[in-house]
Scaffold this motif. Structure first.
Motif, PDB file in Angstrom:
ATOM      1  N   ARG A  86      31.223 -53.809  84.980  1.00  0.00           N
ATOM      2  CA  ARG A  86      32.151 -54.886  84.678  1.00  0.00           C
ATOM      3  C   ARG A  86      33.139 -54.993  85.655  1.00  0.00           C
ATOM      4  NH1 ARG A  86      31.580 -52.965  79.474  1.00  0.00           N
ATOM      5  NH2 ARG A  86      33.250 -51.422  79.653  1.00  0.00           N
ATOM      6  N   ASP A  87      33.798 -53.965  85.954  1.00  0.00           N
ATOM      7  CA  ASP A  87      34.891 -53.768  87.047  1.00  0.00           C
ATOM      8  C   ASP A  87      34.412 -54.433  88.338  1.00  0.00           C
ATOM      9  OD1 ASP A  87      36.429 -52.666  84.888  1.00  0.00           O
ATOM     10  OD2 ASP A  87      36.240 -50.609  85.541  1.00  0.00           O
ATOM     11  N   ASP A  89      32.519 -56.803  88.615  1.00  0.00           N
ATOM     12  CA  ASP A  89      31.969 -58.191  88.640  1.00  0.00           C
ATOM     13  C   ASP A  89      30.555 -58.207  88.818  1.00  0.00           C
ATOM     14  OD1 ASP A  89      34.598 -59.072  87.526  1.00  0.00           O
ATOM     15  OD2 ASP A  89      35.223 -59.340  89.688  1.00  0.00           O
ATOM     16  N   THR A 107      26.424 -57.627  93.673  1.00  0.00           N
ATOM     17  CA  THR A 107      27.597 -58.230  93.672  1.00  0.00           C
ATOM     18  C   THR A 107      27.471 -59.607  94.585  1.00  0.00           C
ATOM     19  OG1 THR A 107      28.337 -57.052  95.346  1.00  0.00           O
ATOM     20  CG2 THR A 107      29.153 -56.313  93.481  1.00  0.00           C
ATOM     21  N   SER A 115      33.606 -52.564  95.397  1.00  0.00           N
ATOM     22  CA  SER A 115      33.049 -53.119  94.474  1.00  0.00           C
ATOM     23  C   SER A 115      31.365 -53.152  94.421  1.00  0.00           C
ATOM     24  CB  SER A 115      33.197 -54.521  94.333  1.00  0.00           C
ATOM     25  OG  SER A 115      34.733 -54.612  93.806  1.00  0.00           O
TER      26      SER A 115
END
Length: 185
Positions: A86-87, A89, A107, A115
């Protein structure tokens, strides 16, 4: 159980990242943008690379979260994996580039490196959770070492990390103990 090549690579990269802060000599192997560039190159992370102190700080924060996976049981790891996805994305997609056949990217191409690290680690860890292979994530058996390891051996016999030479130290100590026992007898 064999895992996809990108799953293994991402788990190995995650262990390497965590172990940059778990060296017996006390040095952190991820303190400069150059260290980060070398790590990124070694593990072939694609996408955006800023090469600055902010990116280094973000990856070091990600390292802490990735390291927490090794301390978690399978159920807690599932929660951590979900939070990491979730964090970051994460929107998984198949990619083929350079010399690599189809594999998962997690990602967007322009996502920050931290990320990418979180999402790709989380996808790989998800494979371990859902295949009930979480016990492949371990910590070094050496008493003075807290480095992490990934046991992908067929017989699940891996006990020592790669970063601190612990297997060699254990073998030398065992040899010396056997030799001392023969001398005393």
């Amino acid at each position: 159980m064999p895992f996809a090549h990108d799953t293994e690579a991402n788990l190995r990269a995650a262990a390497d990242l965590v172990n940059t802060a778990r060296r017996l000599d006390g040095t952190d192997a991820l303190t400069t943008p150059e260290d980060l560039r070398a790590f990124r190159t070694r593990w072939r992370y694609t996408g955006r690379h800023d090469g600055d102190a902010a990116e280094l700080a973000a990856v070091r924060r990600a390292r802490t979260r990735v390291g927490a996976l090794w301390a978690a049981d399978r159920d807690a790891a599932a929660d951590q994996v979900n939070a990491m996805l979730r964090d970051a994305d994460a929107v998984p997609s198949l990619a083929r580039h350079d010399h690599m056949d189809w594999h998962l990217h997690a990602t967007a191409d322009d996502a920050p490196l931290a990320s990418v690290v979180l999402a790709e680690t989380a996808l790989a860890a998800a494979d371990l959770v859902r295949s009930d292979e979480w016990d492949r994530m371990g910590t070094c058996a050496a008493e003075d070492c807290d480095a992490v390891l990934l046991d992908l051996s067929r017989n699940r016999s891996r006990r020592f990390c790669d970063v601190n030479g612990c297997a060699n130290r254990a073998h030398v100590a065992a040899y010396r103990a056997r030799r001392a026992a023969r001398t005393d007898a």
